[in-house]
Design a protein around this motif. Structure first.
Motif, PDB file in Angstrom:
ATOM      1  N   ALA A 136       0.823  -1.209   0.000  1.00 20.86           N
ATOM      2  CA  ALA A 136       0.000   0.000   0.000  1.00 20.86           C
ATOM      3  C   ALA A 136       0.859   1.262   0.000  1.00 20.86           C
ATOM      4  O   ALA A 136       0.427   2.315  -0.467  1.00 20.86           O
ATOM      5  N   LYS A 137       2.093   1.141   0.493  1.00 24.31           N
ATOM      6  CA  LYS A 137       2.963   2.310   0.605  1.00 24.31           C
ATOM      7  C   LYS A 137       4.218   2.211  -0.255  1.00 24.31           C
ATOM      8  O   LYS A 137       4.909   3.216  -0.453  1.00 24.31           O
ATOM      9  N   GLU A 138       4.526   1.011  -0.751  1.00 23.88           N
ATOM     10  CA  GLU A 138       5.764   0.817  -1.500  1.00 23.88           C
ATOM     11  C   GLU A 138       5.450   0.445  -2.950  1.00 23.88           C
ATOM     12  O   GLU A 138       4.524  -0.325  -3.206  1.00 23.88           O
ATOM     13  N   PRO A 139       6.246   0.969  -3.904  1.00 21.39           N
ATOM     14  CA  PRO A 139       5.929   0.809  -5.341  1.00 21.39           C
ATOM     15  C   PRO A 139       6.474  -0.477  -5.955  1.00 21.39           C
ATOM     16  O   PRO A 139       7.198  -0.451  -6.947  1.00 21.39           O
ATOM     17  N   PHE A 140       6.123  -1.626  -5.370  1.00 24.13           N
ATOM     18  CA  PHE A 140       6.653  -2.891  -5.876  1.00 24.13           C
ATOM     19  C   PHE A 140       5.522  -3.743  -6.440  1.00 24.13           C
ATOM     20  O   PHE A 140       4.385  -3.692  -5.974  1.00 24.13           O
TER      21      PHE A 140
END
Length: 313
Positions: A135-139
């Protein structure tokens, strides 16, 4: 005229014709006839309600309306082109997060994957953390460390953590001692991957070793650093035999003891639960899972490249 009503093809023909100031040259670029280009421009002018070109003998001249419209059309088409390319890259570009301790193992896997799927670019981010927050990291995909079997949705176990001491063959020669029994470790420096010395504590307890202090030795902040130090002959490190499989086969490190410890944890593939999985991420996920099928229960067996550490003269 609303955006849904915009005649995109006609505007594209207009941009090419205005760039060349020629219906004939525009027709050559667009692989159309000169008459088809002229017809497209006439239809566009009718839809817009104003002329775009003054048609003079042997040349075209933009009207004031055409001059005002052209820079907007040029920028819009360039933006659309970037969008189409970004969408293509999103399909063929994969962002993978993984713990730094599995970097060497993962590099070998990714290189083999790229040989089989050269069209997919894999961007690997190696970090100390062992988890991920999609939800917070672009992976698009992550390898995490946690209980095996997986207890979280959208997680697939790759392999269980299987720990045993490892060292470089040259270490025994330099110290002039053997490593036949776990108690012999008292003569060698221990290398630790965490402040709590958990790995050594658990393994020594599991084999019933007496007289070896698990708190002694050099401390590192990652398993990878501790394993690297062991390969360079600085001491004996706990290591995951899967992560060092190639090094064990080559003999750059050895496993003095047959006893291995399954900790109940392992490495798992994690996919985002809240959004659609990218095609490239799903492909790599399935490829890794197929290469590393996990049995329901751990199966203790001989360590890859297992070597008895004999006394040195």
């Amino acid at each position: 005229m609303t955006p849904r009503q915009l005649p995109l093809y006609g505007l594209q023909v207009f941009e090419v014709a205005a760039r060349h100031m020629s219906f004939t040259l525009a027709a050559d670029e667009l692989c159309l006839t000169q008459g088809a280009v002229s017809k497209q421009i006439a239809q566009l002018e009718q839809q817009l309600g104003y002329p775009l070109f003054h048609r003079q003998v042997r040349r075209l001249v933009l009207t004031s309306e055409g001059e005002a419209l052209l820079p907007y059309v040029t920028r819009a088409l360039a933006t659309l082109g970037k969008g189409v390319e970004a969408a293509r890259l999103a399909r063929d570009h994969l962002r993978l997060k993984a713990p730094s301790c599995i970097s060497r193992w993962l590099l070998r896997e990714i290189m083999q994957f790229r040989k089989e799927h050269p069209e997919i670019e894999v961007e690997v981010t190696s970090v100390h953390e062992h988890d991920v927050d999609f939800a917070k990291e672009p992976f698009d995909l992550a390898i995490v460390f946690g209980p095996v079997p997986a207890r979280q949705p959208r997680q697939t176990a790759l392999f269980r953590e299987q720990l045993t001491p490892v060292c470089a063959p040259a270490l025994l020669e330099s110290f002039g001692h053997s490593l036949n029994e776990p108690e012999d470790l008292v003569r060698f420096p221990l290398l630790h991957a965490s402040r709590d010395r958990r790995d050594w504590t658990l393994w020594l307890k599991s084999v019933g070793a007496k007289g070896v202090n698990p708190a002694s030795g050099q401390l590192f902040d990652t398993l990878d650093l501790a394993m690297n130090a062991a390969q360079q002959g600085f001491g004996v490190s706990m290591a995951d035999v899967v992560l060092l499989e190639e090094e064990l086969k080559r003999g750059t490190v050895i496993t003095p003891f047959a006893q291995t410890l399954f900790t109940g944890n392992g490495y798992l593939l994690a996919l985002p639960a809240a959004r659609r999985t990218a095609e490239a991420a799903q492909l790599l996920h399935d490829w890794l899972a197929a290469r590393h099928p996990l049995s329901d229960e751990p199966q203790p067996g001989p360590v890859p490249g297992e070597t008895s550490a004999q006394a040195m003269p």
